[in-house]
Design a protein around this motif. Sequence first.
Motif, mmCIF file in Angstrom:
data_model
loop_
_atom_site.group_PDB
_atom_site.id
_atom_site.type_symbol
_atom_site.label_atom_id
_atom_site.label_comp_id
_atom_site.label_asym_id
_atom_site.label_seq_id
_atom_site.Cartn_x
_atom_site.Cartn_y
_atom_site.Cartn_z
ATOM 1 N N ALA A 1 0.688 -1.228 -0.155
ATOM 2 C CA ALA A 1 -0.015 -0.104 -0.162
ATOM 3 C C ALA A 1 0.939 1.244 0.102
ATOM 4 O O ALA A 1 0.288 2.468 -0.169
ATOM 5 C CB ALA A 1 -0.785 0.051 1.147
ATOM 6 N N SER A 2 2.223 1.178 0.322
ATOM 7 C CA SER A 2 2.791 2.455 0.233
ATOM 8 C C SER A 2 3.065 3.133 -1.011
ATOM 9 O O SER A 2 3.016 4.410 -0.988
ATOM 10 C CB SER A 2 4.606 2.117 0.691
ATOM 11 O OG SER A 2 4.842 1.036 -0.326
ATOM 12 N N GLY A 3 2.710 2.303 -2.231
ATOM 13 C CA GLY A 3 2.569 3.057 -3.318
ATOM 14 C C GLY A 3 1.282 3.840 -3.346
ATOM 15 O O GLY A 3 1.437 5.280 -3.966
ATOM 16 N N ALA A 4 0.153 3.517 -3.148
ATOM 17 C CA ALA A 4 -1.029 4.082 -3.361
ATOM 18 C C ALA A 4 -1.125 5.199 -2.134
ATOM 19 O O ALA A 4 -1.648 6.237 -2.336
ATOM 20 C CB ALA A 4 -2.249 3.145 -2.915
ATOM 21 N N ILE A 5 -0.315 4.883 -0.893
ATOM 22 C CA ILE A 5 -0.239 6.017 -0.076
ATOM 23 C C ILE A 5 0.635 7.284 -0.569
ATOM 24 O O ILE A 5 0.290 8.398 -0.183
ATOM 25 C CB ILE A 5 0.375 5.304 1.212
ATOM 26 C CG1 ILE A 5 -0.583 4.673 1.992
ATOM 27 C CG2 ILE A 5 0.778 6.641 2.096
ATOM 28 C CD1 ILE A 5 -1.841 5.034 2.329
ATOM 29 N N THR A 6 1.504 7.063 -1.394
ATOM 30 C CA THR A 6 2.359 8.004 -1.993
ATOM 31 C C THR A 6 1.679 8.734 -3.023
ATOM 32 O O THR A 6 1.694 9.910 -3.160
ATOM 33 C CB THR A 6 3.596 7.367 -2.478
ATOM 34 O OG1 THR A 6 4.315 6.654 -1.441
ATOM 35 C CG2 THR A 6 4.572 8.407 -3.018
ATOM 36 N N ALA A 7 0.807 8.024 -3.791
ATOM 37 C CA ALA A 7 0.183 8.380 -5.041
ATOM 38 C C ALA A 7 -0.963 9.237 -4.774
ATOM 39 O O ALA A 7 -1.340 10.422 -5.306
ATOM 40 C CB ALA A 7 -0.297 7.271 -6.000
ATOM 41 N N LEU A 8 -1.743 8.617 -3.766
ATOM 42 C CA LEU A 8 -3.256 9.329 -3.355
ATOM 43 C C LEU A 8 -3.137 11.068 -3.173
ATOM 44 O O LEU A 8 -3.806 11.525 -3.470
ATOM 45 C CB LEU A 8 -3.808 8.839 -2.269
ATOM 46 C CG LEU A 8 -5.348 9.184 -1.691
ATOM 47 C CD1 LEU A 8 -6.156 9.151 -3.036
ATOM 48 C CD2 LEU A 8 -5.583 8.828 -0.651
ATOM 49 N N PRO A 9 -2.297 11.172 -2.119
ATOM 50 C CA PRO A 9 -2.177 13.085 -2.041
ATOM 51 C C PRO A 9 -1.550 13.573 -3.022
ATOM 52 O O PRO A 9 -2.143 14.707 -3.411
ATOM 53 C CB PRO A 9 -1.219 12.883 -0.893
ATOM 54 C CG PRO A 9 -0.390 11.613 -0.732
ATOM 55 C CD PRO A 9 -1.334 10.750 -1.339
#
Length: 357
Positions: A222-230
């Motif tokens: 999930a670190s990828g999505a957490i980075t991309a979302l904001p």
Amino acid sequence: MKPDTQQNETRTGFLCGLAAYAIWGLFPLYWPLLEPAGAFEILAHRMVWSLVTVVAALALTRRWAWIPPLLRQPKRLGMIALSAATISVNWGIYIWAVNAGHVVETSLGYFINPLVVIALGVVVLRERLRPAQWAAVGVGAAAVIVLAVGYGKLPWIALGISASFGTYSLFKKQVGLGGLESMAAETAVQFLPALGFLIFLGADGKSTFASEGTGHLLLLLASGAITALPLVSFGMAAVRLPLSVLGMLQYLAPIFQFALGLAVFHESMPPERWAGFALVWLALAMLTWDAMRSARATRVELAAARERAAAEVVGSDGPGVTAGATAPAERTRPEAAVEAAAGVAGEPDGAAGGGGV
């Protein structure tokens, strides 16, 4: 655009900007969840899964047209490589500092980042500062001295975060890509070294990816999505809000981080550190006041220029023709010239404002 539509767009932009900076501000709650993975393993996973996430987003939106022209521009590719290197340093320092119990100092890094960006503008781009900006930089330098006394050493975490992100912003401005495209290009550079490091960890028996349970594995993914979302949220805000509003919102992230450092992680704040932070906040208040005053003066100048241009058009076309009947190209040329002279058309890419955490 109709007033109601404009109001809805502004509201949507504000909520997206609020979400982006709130997520960045709450990052200190996420990285400790990835332990017992070390900072470098977390960093490598963040790079790998960020690329996977942005490639999926680009596939859904079919935004590939920017890639072939970019590949034919070696200078821009070099700038992307430099951007990827500096943001890697920024991410690495930040993740290590949060998991090592230095959340307050990471917030300091993002508080002083505007001052570092201004200093880079003077040193690298030979920009000229207004008196209030010089005063703010001076107060910021005094704050660093006070904090160095308080910490018993230079606050190298804060300085490293602000210097790396300021340099990243400088490189990113030269690249001129949108937020999602820029992130895709940068993580493409990061991908192979990061993947190689993760393979090495696995071969050496030191990887935690598959050894700490399903929950740990999913959190790393999930670190990828957490980075991309904001970043996506910020991109939606950037096209709907004035830069002045985004400039105010950017302080939410370090404010959240500072509050988490005190209230959740119970980090100490002796009087000399409070004094140093107070000086930083004073410098930021000076910068904000100067920016608002400058923006107001620019708006007045542009309005006056538009009125003069309209009067000139009426005078040249005769009394029977009004400014509203002028062809669009004729009407916009004077406005564009004034905006370019005032620097409005050359404002920095807003997408650079958030990817540092």
